[in-house]
Design a protein around this motif. Structure first.
Motif, PDB file in Angstrom:
ATOM      1  N   TYR A 116       0.833  -1.203   0.000  1.00  0.00           N
ATOM      2  CA  TYR A 116       0.000   0.000   0.000  1.00  0.00           C
ATOM      3  C   TYR A 116       0.869   1.255   0.000  1.00  0.00           C
ATOM      4  O   TYR A 116       0.672   2.173  -0.811  1.00  0.00           O
ATOM      5  N   LEU A 117       1.817   1.324   0.913  1.00  0.00           N
ATOM      6  CA  LEU A 117       2.664   2.516   1.023  1.00  0.00           C
ATOM      7  C   LEU A 117       3.535   2.697  -0.222  1.00  0.00           C
ATOM      8  O   LEU A 117       3.762   3.827  -0.670  1.00  0.00           O
ATOM      9  N   LEU A 162      -6.362  -0.442  -6.620  1.00  0.00           N
ATOM     10  CA  LEU A 162      -7.472  -0.105  -5.730  1.00  0.00           C
ATOM     11  C   LEU A 162      -8.499  -1.233  -5.683  1.00  0.00           C
ATOM     12  O   LEU A 162      -9.066  -1.537  -4.628  1.00  0.00           O
ATOM     13  N   SER A 163      -8.706  -1.863  -6.829  1.00  0.00           N
ATOM     14  CA  SER A 163      -9.700  -2.927  -6.908  1.00  0.00           C
ATOM     15  C   SER A 163      -9.215  -4.222  -6.254  1.00  0.00           C
ATOM     16  O   SER A 163      -9.952  -4.862  -5.508  1.00  0.00           O
ATOM     17  N   LEU A 164      -7.963  -4.596  -6.545  1.00  0.00           N
ATOM     18  CA  LEU A 164      -7.473  -5.887  -6.069  1.00  0.00           C
ATOM     19  C   LEU A 164      -6.963  -5.838  -4.628  1.00  0.00           C
ATOM     20  O   LEU A 164      -7.133  -6.807  -3.884  1.00  0.00           O
ATOM     21  N   GLU A 350      -3.629  12.148  -5.644  1.00  0.00           N
ATOM     22  CA  GLU A 350      -4.932  11.957  -5.009  1.00  0.00           C
ATOM     23  C   GLU A 350      -5.254  10.477  -4.801  1.00  0.00           C
ATOM     24  O   GLU A 350      -5.925  10.121  -3.840  1.00  0.00           O
ATOM     25  N   PHE A 351      -4.712   9.609  -5.679  1.00  0.00           N
ATOM     26  CA  PHE A 351      -4.960   8.186  -5.520  1.00  0.00           C
ATOM     27  C   PHE A 351      -4.278   7.628  -4.277  1.00  0.00           C
ATOM     28  O   PHE A 351      -4.676   6.583  -3.764  1.00  0.00           O
ATOM     29  N   LEU A 355      -6.251   5.225  -1.900  1.00  0.00           N
ATOM     30  CA  LEU A 355      -5.768   3.877  -1.595  1.00  0.00           C
ATOM     31  C   LEU A 355      -5.727   3.608  -0.097  1.00  0.00           C
ATOM     32  O   LEU A 355      -6.175   2.556   0.370  1.00  0.00           O
ATOM     33  N   ILE A 356      -5.188   4.557   0.660  1.00  0.00           N
ATOM     34  CA  ILE A 356      -5.077   4.369   2.100  1.00  0.00           C
ATOM     35  C   ILE A 356      -6.457   4.316   2.741  1.00  0.00           C
ATOM     36  O   ILE A 356      -6.711   3.539   3.672  1.00  0.00           O
ATOM     37  N   THR A 357      -7.385   5.131   2.245  1.00  0.00           N
ATOM     38  CA  THR A 357      -8.747   5.114   2.780  1.00  0.00           C
ATOM     39  C   THR A 357      -9.411   3.773   2.517  1.00  0.00           C
ATOM     40  O   THR A 357     -10.051   3.190   3.406  1.00  0.00           O
TER      41      THR A 357
END
Length: 584
Positions: A116-117, A162-164, A350-351, A355-357
């Motif tokens: 993620y990071l 984001l989806s996977l 912005e992604f 992503l983190i959210t």
């Protein structure tokens, strides 16, 4: 009064005020929305004490954002950006993600958290960068085209991630999809499938269902709705939420379904009508999304996240630019192009916040949203000044990176076809619609030399036998290579004023007498026009000044017939320019 309505009103009022201030100081409005959320959230004024109270509305904004991205992302754009941009985007994202993930592991994060990071660091801001490059008229330059191509690939990879990654949010894939078709089937027959197999099965089955829906149901719905603008709008929203629900049923991100809905409609003839009607709604909900993110900033966690902030800043401002720079050098782009592309992408996009959210479950034991938002604000603020003063930054770095052009080589020699002992009469630096027409007019009649550092703009001239050099106009060696004996006119339409200053200086070093060498350059403002004249330019073309003077002269004529004749001439010129642009 309903507290939810009060909360929404406060979010919109403060969001609008903060966005106006951000725009006033040359910052992205997105930052204004986040800061508005911080101001009214529990960490500062506490006007909206619970950010979760409106989170479901903000999620609608995210769904509509992904739908719009899919709708605007015509798959043919991947062909337009070229194989090199696709390769550059993939290499940059993969390498930066891996390096950043390894650093995150060293700091004690898990593998899923590290992924993620890493993605947060690797993705840049399409909204901010494209707007600034467009405003500064750099979007059509070589580095602008490369940046745009990389951002398109990043957006595609961001949506896929984001989806996977939502399926890995809990950090476990075991038993994944228990509520889906395959999950119910496996539990009914007491068949225990590995989590990875269940994930792939759900992905395949969801893809099949989405394909059948778009082919046999969605198209018929839209054909029936085309007669009414209102019905088209309602059906569009229905399709978006149907596919979002299907994605959620298979335990994928709701945004994935919305993105696929946009992709399915992107090639439809009525996609522009849909875009025009849905975009204002998306903008409204997206404001709420970013304001709600700002409301979730917790200063109580700030000290604990200093190490995380240092990690993201290091990855964004050091690792990502370095990886991007050397990737471009490996493809033999010159130092200037590689440097400008690398610094233009040096921000958290912005992604990253999205992503983190969406992956909050992966960070349940170690919340990182505050750190990500703070680094996004810092890097986006820096980007506004980095892009504005990119030429000055390059000139500062130029002496330190100069040897790298010799080590890696450049692509320029591939597009150089100047005959031996060639003595041009006219030298044209920079290709745009203005000089394209000039080149067409002079080709075959006068000896011309065309110079531009974007290979795609001069390859057509090379194929036609027109002498061209693909290089940077700031290269000192360029002026030594040209035989200036017969040159009477030098034209430069380079958009960077500082580079035109350098070109004028070099031209006047070669020939002081303006009667023997005319130097024609362009300028974005009257102030720069005066500077160019003082530097020795013979003629400075300033579009605003030329347009203002022509308008005054035409209106003063007070003759509709004369204005109509001028309009007819310009209509023909626009058609010619369109043909030139299409050929280029």
């Amino acid at each position: 009064m309903d507290q939810t309505l009060i909360n929404l009103g406060l979010m919109i009022i403060f969001g609008a005020g903060a966005a106006l201030l951000a725009q006033r100081f040359g910052q992205p409005m997105l930052l204004g929305y986040v800061l508005a959320g911080l101001l009214i959230g529990p960490s500062v004024l506490g006007l909206v004490p619970d950010a979760n109270a409106v989170v479901f509305i903000a999620d609608i904004g995210l769904i509509l954002l992904l739908f719009i991205i899919g709708l605007e992302l015509d798959l043919s754009k991947i062909k337009d950006v070229g194989k090199i941009s696709v390769a550059l985007g993939l290499i940059q994202v993969v390498v930066v993600t891996i390096i950043s993930m390894l650093l995150a592991l060293v700091l004690g994060f898990s593998i899923v958290q590290g992924i993620y990071l890493g993605l947060v660091i690797s993705f840049s801001s399409t909204l901010v960068v494209v707007k600034m490059l467009t405003d500064l008229k750099e979007i059509d330059t070589l580095h602008g085209e490369l940046v745009l191509g990389i951002l398109i690939i990043q957006d595609i990879l961001a949506v896929i991630g984001l989806s996977l990654l939502g399926t890995l949010g809990t950090g476990s894939t075991e038993g994944h999809g228990a509520g889906t078709f395959f999950g119910i089937l496996s539990s009914t027959v007491d068949l225990h499938l590995p989590g990875a197999v269940m994930l792939l099965a759900n992905l395949a089955f969801f893809g099949l269902v989405a394909f059948l829906f778009s082919k046999y149901v969605m198209q018929r719905l839209f054909k029936a709705a085309l007669g009414s603008a209102e019905l088209l709008f309602v059906v569009t929203l229905a399709v978006v939420f149907i596919l979002s629900y299907l994605a959620g049923f298979f335990e994928f991100s709701l945004a994935m379904g919305a993105f696929l809905a946009g992709i399915a409609l992107s090639s439809a003839t009525y996609s522009h009508d849909i875009l025009g009607r849905v975009k204002p709604l998306k903008d409204f909900f997206l404001i709420l999304f970013f304001v709600s993110l700002g409301m979730q900033i917790a200063f109580g966690n700030f000290v604990n996240q200093l190490l995380l902030i240092a990690l993201i800043l290091t990855g964004t401002l050091v690792i990502k630019p370095v990886v991007t720079f050397f990737t471009l050098k490996a493809f033999k782009y010159n130092n200037r192009t590689a440097f400008l592309v690398s610094i233009h992408l040096a921000q958290v996009g912005e992604f990253g916040m999205v992503l983190i959210t969406s992956g909050a479950a992966a960070f349940a034991s170690n919340p990182v949203l505050t750190g990500v938002i703070i680094t996004t604000i810092i890097t986006m603020t820096l980007t506004a000044y980095v892009i504005k003063y990119d030429e000055e930054l390059y000139m500062f770095a130029k002496p330190f990176i100069a040897p790298l052009d010799h080590i890696f080589g450049t692509r320029e020699e591939e597009h150089r076809n100047v005959p031996d002992k060639y003595r041009p009469e006219i030298v044209i630096i920079g290709v745009n619609p203005m000089t394209a027409e000039t080149i067409e007019t002079l080709a075959g009649k006068r000896k011309i030399l065309v110079i531009d550092y974007n290979p795609s703009k001069i390859v057509t001239y090379k194929e036609r036998g027109i002498p061209v050099i693909c290089t940077d106009a700031a290269h000192a060696e360029l002026y030594d290579e040209i035989d200036w004996t017969n040159v009477k006119t030098l034209v430069s339409v380079v958009h960077e004023p500082l580079r035109n200053q350098y070109i004028i200086k070099r031209a006047r070093d070669i020939e002081h007498d303006p009667k023997k060498l005319a130097v024609i350059v362009t300028a974005p403002t009257e102030e720069w026009g005066r500077k160019h004249y003082r530097a020795g330019a013979t003629l400075v073309l300033i579009p605003d000044v030329m347009g203002r003077r022509m308008l005054s002269e035409l209106v003063a004529l007070d003759d509709p017939a004369s204005i109509r004749n001028v309009g007819r001439v310009y209509y023909e010129e626009l058609h010619k320019n369109f043909v030139f642009i299409r050929e280029l």
